[in-house]
Design a protein around this motif. Structure first.
Motif, PDB file in Angstrom:
ATOM      1  N   LEU A   1      39.143  46.941  39.756  1.00  0.00           N
ATOM      2  CA  LEU A   1      38.507  45.853  40.493  1.00  0.00           C
ATOM      3  C   LEU A   1      37.014  46.084  40.690  1.00  0.00           C
ATOM      4  CD1 LEU A   1      41.218  45.180  43.227  1.00  0.00           C
ATOM      5  CD2 LEU A   1      40.725  43.807  41.200  1.00  0.00           C
ATOM      6  N   SER A   2      36.622  47.358  40.683  1.00  0.00           N
ATOM      7  CA  SER A   2      35.204  47.670  40.913  1.00  0.00           C
ATOM      8  C   SER A   2      34.363  47.515  39.650  1.00  0.00           C
ATOM      9  CB  SER A   2      35.071  49.108  41.439  1.00  0.00           C
ATOM     10  OG  SER A   2      35.492  50.028  40.429  1.00  0.00           O
ATOM     11  N   GLN A   3      35.052  47.328  38.482  1.00  0.00           N
ATOM     12  CA  GLN A   3      34.311  47.202  37.231  1.00  0.00           C
ATOM     13  C   GLN A   3      33.688  45.806  37.124  1.00  0.00           C
ATOM     14  OE1 GLN A   3      33.977  49.904  35.106  1.00  0.00           O
ATOM     15  NE2 GLN A   3      35.040  50.908  36.827  1.00  0.00           N
ATOM     16  N   ALA A   4      32.635  45.733  36.281  1.00  0.00           N
ATOM     17  CA  ALA A   4      31.959  44.444  36.100  1.00  0.00           C
ATOM     18  C   ALA A   4      32.866  43.440  35.419  1.00  0.00           C
ATOM     19  CB  ALA A   4      30.692  44.649  35.261  1.00  0.00           C
ATOM     20  N   ILE A   5      33.728  43.927  34.515  1.00  0.00           N
ATOM     21  CA  ILE A   5      34.609  43.021  33.797  1.00  0.00           C
ATOM     22  C   ILE A   5      35.685  42.487  34.735  1.00  0.00           C
ATOM     23  CG2 ILE A   5      36.136  44.915  33.060  1.00  0.00           C
ATOM     24  CD1 ILE A   5      36.553  43.377  30.461  1.00  0.00           C
ATOM     25  N   SER A   6      36.052  41.230  34.533  1.00  0.00           N
ATOM     26  CA  SER A   6      37.076  40.612  35.363  1.00  0.00           C
ATOM     27  C   SER A   6      38.406  41.336  35.176  1.00  0.00           C
ATOM     28  CB  SER A   6      37.230  39.147  34.960  1.00  0.00           C
ATOM     29  OG  SER A   6      38.432  38.629  35.433  1.00  0.00           O
ATOM     30  N   PRO A   7      39.145  41.620  36.265  1.00  0.00           N
ATOM     31  CA  PRO A   7      40.468  42.267  36.132  1.00  0.00           C
ATOM     32  C   PRO A   7      41.427  41.433  35.275  1.00  0.00           C
ATOM     33  CG  PRO A   7      39.721  42.320  38.393  1.00  0.00           C
ATOM     34  CD  PRO A   7      38.737  41.455  37.660  1.00  0.00           C
ATOM     35  N   LEU A   8      41.347  40.113  35.452  1.00  0.00           N
ATOM     36  CA  LEU A   8      42.231  39.256  34.668  1.00  0.00           C
ATOM     37  C   LEU A   8      41.901  39.340  33.180  1.00  0.00           C
ATOM     38  CD1 LEU A   8      44.516  37.249  34.721  1.00  0.00           C
ATOM     39  CD2 LEU A   8      42.856  35.404  35.101  1.00  0.00           C
ATOM     40  N   LYS A   9      40.610  39.456  32.875  1.00  0.00           N
ATOM     41  CA  LYS A   9      40.220  39.580  31.469  1.00  0.00           C
ATOM     42  C   LYS A   9      40.733  40.895  30.892  1.00  0.00           C
ATOM     43  CE  LYS A   9      36.199  39.409  28.404  1.00  0.00           C
ATOM     44  NZ  LYS A   9      34.717  39.297  28.327  1.00  0.00           N
ATOM     45  N   MET A  10      40.663  41.955  31.709  1.00  0.00           N
ATOM     46  CA  MET A  10      41.169  43.242  31.243  1.00  0.00           C
ATOM     47  C   MET A  10      42.685  43.180  30.965  1.00  0.00           C
ATOM     48  SD  MET A  10      41.727  46.793  33.167  1.00  0.00           S
ATOM     49  CE  MET A  10      43.278  46.131  33.671  1.00  0.00           C
ATOM     50  N   LEU A  11      43.402  42.493  31.859  1.00  0.00           N
ATOM     51  CA  LEU A  11      44.853  42.366  31.658  1.00  0.00           C
ATOM     52  C   LEU A  11      45.163  41.566  30.396  1.00  0.00           C
ATOM     53  CD1 LEU A  11      45.972  41.685  35.329  1.00  0.00           C
ATOM     54  CD2 LEU A  11      46.232  43.799  34.022  1.00  0.00           C
ATOM     55  N   ARG A  12      44.369  40.524  30.182  1.00  0.00           N
ATOM     56  CA  ARG A  12      44.567  39.742  28.964  1.00  0.00           C
ATOM     57  C   ARG A  12      44.301  40.576  27.717  1.00  0.00           C
ATOM     58  NH1 ARG A  12      41.337  34.468  31.173  1.00  0.00           N
ATOM     59  NH2 ARG A  12      43.094  33.411  32.183  1.00  0.00           N
ATOM     60  N   LEU A  13      43.277  41.433  27.806  1.00  0.00           N
ATOM     61  CA  LEU A  13      42.984  42.302  26.660  1.00  0.00           C
ATOM     62  C   LEU A  13      44.143  43.259  26.387  1.00  0.00           C
ATOM     63  CD1 LEU A  13      39.203  43.208  27.151  1.00  0.00           C
ATOM     64  CD2 LEU A  13      40.235  41.998  25.216  1.00  0.00           C
ATOM     65  N   LYS A  14      44.701  43.816  27.458  1.00  0.00           N
ATOM     66  CA  LYS A  14      45.842  44.721  27.288  1.00  0.00           C
ATOM     67  C   LYS A  14      47.024  43.994  26.645  1.00  0.00           C
ATOM     68  CE  LYS A  14      46.958  47.695  30.488  1.00  0.00           C
ATOM     69  NZ  LYS A  14      47.308  48.275  31.813  1.00  0.00           N
ATOM     70  N   LEU A  15      47.244  42.767  27.115  1.00  0.00           N
ATOM     71  CA  LEU A  15      48.356  41.989  26.549  1.00  0.00           C
ATOM     72  C   LEU A  15      48.078  41.630  25.082  1.00  0.00           C
ATOM     73  CD1 LEU A  15      51.061  40.561  27.394  1.00  0.00           C
ATOM     74  CD2 LEU A  15      49.699  38.471  27.529  1.00  0.00           C
ATOM     75  N   CYS A  16      46.825  41.239  24.798  1.00  0.00           N
ATOM     76  CA  CYS A  16      46.480  40.847  23.423  1.00  0.00           C
ATOM     77  C   CYS A  16      46.632  42.018  22.460  1.00  0.00           C
ATOM     78  CB  CYS A  16      45.059  40.304  23.374  1.00  0.00           C
ATOM     79  SG  CYS A  16      44.903  38.646  24.059  1.00  0.00           S
ATOM     80  N   ILE A  17      46.238  43.222  22.916  1.00  0.00           N
ATOM     81  CA  ILE A  17      46.374  44.403  22.048  1.00  0.00           C
ATOM     82  C   ILE A  17      47.841  44.629  21.698  1.00  0.00           C
ATOM     83  CG2 ILE A  17      46.136  46.917  22.009  1.00  0.00           C
ATOM     84  CD1 ILE A  17      43.593  46.503  23.725  1.00  0.00           C
ATOM     85  N   ARG A  18      48.694  44.500  22.689  1.00  0.00           N
ATOM     86  CA  ARG A  18      50.137  44.679  22.442  1.00  0.00           C
ATOM     87  C   ARG A  18      50.680  43.547  21.550  1.00  0.00           C
ATOM     88  NH1 ARG A  18      48.541  47.379  26.496  1.00  0.00           N
ATOM     89  NH2 ARG A  18      49.737  49.052  27.498  1.00  0.00           N
ATOM     90  N   TYR A  19      50.205  42.337  21.813  1.00  0.00           N
ATOM     91  CA  TYR A  19      50.675  41.193  21.010  1.00  0.00           C
ATOM     92  C   TYR A  19      50.261  41.360  19.547  1.00  0.00           C
ATOM     93  CZ  TYR A  19      51.187  36.362  19.435  1.00  0.00           C
ATOM     94  OH  TYR A  19      51.545  35.238  18.727  1.00  0.00           O
ATOM     95  N   VAL A  20      49.003  41.739  19.339  1.00  0.00           N
ATOM     96  CA  VAL A  20      48.522  41.895  17.959  1.00  0.00           C
ATOM     97  C   VAL A  20      49.272  43.024  17.258  1.00  0.00           C
ATOM     98  CG1 VAL A  20      46.523  42.570  16.569  1.00  0.00           C
ATOM     99  CG2 VAL A  20      46.256  40.923  18.427  1.00  0.00           C
TER     100      VAL A  20
END
Length: 455
Positions: A161-180
């Motif tokens: 949460l303290s990072q500049a990147i949105s937490p939701l964006k990070m979660l989407r990235l994690k999901l996309c990596i697994r999906y790909v």
């Protein structure tokens, strides 16, 4: 951030092991499909060979009366198996690839099938459709159940949460990596299948691939929805496994039981009984009524007469055989009608259950469903009728066996046509995916905003 997430994913032995298991099980399923196609091809080739050998042998030794010869001679019709069936064997493992029939009573010959080991039938086939429908979701669940809870349970959620990147964006990235990663395994298996099973790239294969992609997309959407409730890992895993059990086992079994109860088929037994009674009982009855019924069915044969004073003639014998089919015709028609109603009902219900819809699409595109078998049975009926109408006049006039060209009866083939309705194939599962993603988006927005506020 993206690079870091990819590194973490690649370094995870559990995730890599899951992908490797998916790939290996997919390869095994392709080999199962290859073995099935080769076995079917072998059956068809051997039937073609032995049919001609059977005809030649009978013509050589049963060469007095053509009526007697045609009591023994069999003519085969093969249900052409597309190579795509190697990916989804469906009901082709219980339905025969070839039916060889004589011109006698057809009803008793329509439902003959190959000898099979019941244990293998009970276990089923580890074909590609089985791996995709049952195994892929389990790996996807293992990949996604702790997308958020992992961070919270390891105490890194505050850091995220303290990072500049949105937490939701990070979660989407994690999901996309697994999906790909899972999608890559799926596409790789389909490419291997295309060359290994020699599957032509046509509409059916493209629709098969899109159906598979939508299916894994559904499970990622469902996982995304479940983790959006922000519960702990054990709760997410339990809920996802419950969904898996419901969609892959409980609901399909319940629907099957309901359809069987709604459309019972006592006609299956009635068809066999009426068929046997239809001609066996004629042995003890006067000949003329049987011949009159036969000539009413085939008025073109009215000129042929049963010899007066004789107890037996080929006209009467084949008329008696015809009565078996005629007297079972009502039950046989009702049986086919109810089987088609079952197929239609399961297709309609399957629109709302992704697992059922996917399996039905696979079987339809691979021509390994009940509809293909019923189409094949109807083609056998036409094939049998053609042979009857061709040989009946020769039997009734005692045509010379030597004057017939017996080489002109090779194994015949039936090729069913598969129609691809893109809307019915793609829209149902795609719609469910959209619902899951939108619902998850609503869930994510509220808790994440609250957590950010707490910081």
């Amino acid at each position: 951030m993206t690079g870091l997430l990819i590194k973490n994913f690649v370094r995870s032995k559990g995730l890599m092991t899951g992908l490797l298991l998916l790939f290996l099980s997919g390869l095994i399923s392709l080999n199962v499909g290859k073995h099935f196609l080769e076995k079917n091809q072998q059956i068809i080739q051997q039937t073609a060979h032995f049919q001609q050998e059977n005809i030649d042998r009978n013509v050589k030794y049963v060469n007095k009366e053509i009526g007697l010869l045609l009591y023994y001679v069999r003519f085969g019709l093969a249900n052409d198996t597309p190579n795509l069936a190697g990916l989804s064997i469906g009901q082709r493992d219980i339905n025969p690839a070839v039916l060889s029939v004589t011109i006698r009573n057809l009803e008793e010959q329509k439902y003959t099938t190959d000898l099979m080991n019941p244990m293998y039938q009970l276990i089923g086939n580890l074909d590609f459709s089985f791996v995709l429908i049952y195994f892929f979701p389990l790996i996807i669940i293992a990949f996604c159940f702790n997308l958020i809870s992992e961070e919270k349970e390891e105490g890194t959620w505050s850091l995220v949460l303290s990072q500049a990147i949105s937490p939701l964006k990070m979660l989407r990235l994690k999901l996309c990596i697994r999906y790909v990663s899972v999608l890559t395994v799926l596409l790789l298996l389909l490419v291997i299948a295309k060359f290994y099973l020699a599957i032509p790239v046509d509409n059916a294969f493209v629709a098969f691939g899109l159906t598979a992609i939508l299916y894994i997309s559904f499970w990622f959407s469902m996982s995304w929805l479940i983790v959006s409730f922000h519960r702990d890992s054990s709760y997410n895993a339990l809920l996802l496994l419950i969904v898996w059990v419901l969609l892959t086992i409980v609901i399909p079994a319940s629907i099957n039981a309901a359809i069987v109860h709604t459309y019972p088929i006592p006609e299956a037994f009635g068809t066999v009984l009426e068929s046997r009674e239809g001609y066996h009982s004629k042995w003890d009855q006067p000949k003329e009524p049987t011949i009159q019924k036969f000539q009413k069915h085939y008025p073109q044969f009215n000129r042929y007469k049963h010899p007066e004073g004789q107890d037996y003639s080929w006209l009467w014998y084949y008329a008696m055989q015809q009565m078996g089919d005629d007297e079972a015709a009502v039950h046989a028609t009702d049986l086919k009608t109810k089987l088609r109603k079952r197929e239609t009902a399961s297709s309609i219900i399957g629109l709302f259950v992704p697992t059922i819809h996917t399996q039905q699409n696979f079987n339809h595109l691979s021509q390994s469903d009940m509809a293909n078998h019923l189409n094949f049975i109807e083609e056998v009926e036409k094939f049998h009728e053609q042979k009857r109408l061709y040989f009946y006049p020769k039997i009734f006039t005692d045509f010379a066996i030597a004057d017939e060209n017996w080489k002109a009866f090779p194994l015949a083939y039936f090729q069913d046509k598969v129609s691809v309705s893109w809307s019915s194939v793609l829209i149902p599962v795609f719609s469910i995916c959209v619902i899951c993603v939108v619902w998850a988006g609503i869930n994510f927005r509220r808790p994440l905003e609250r957590n950010v506020h707490y910081q």
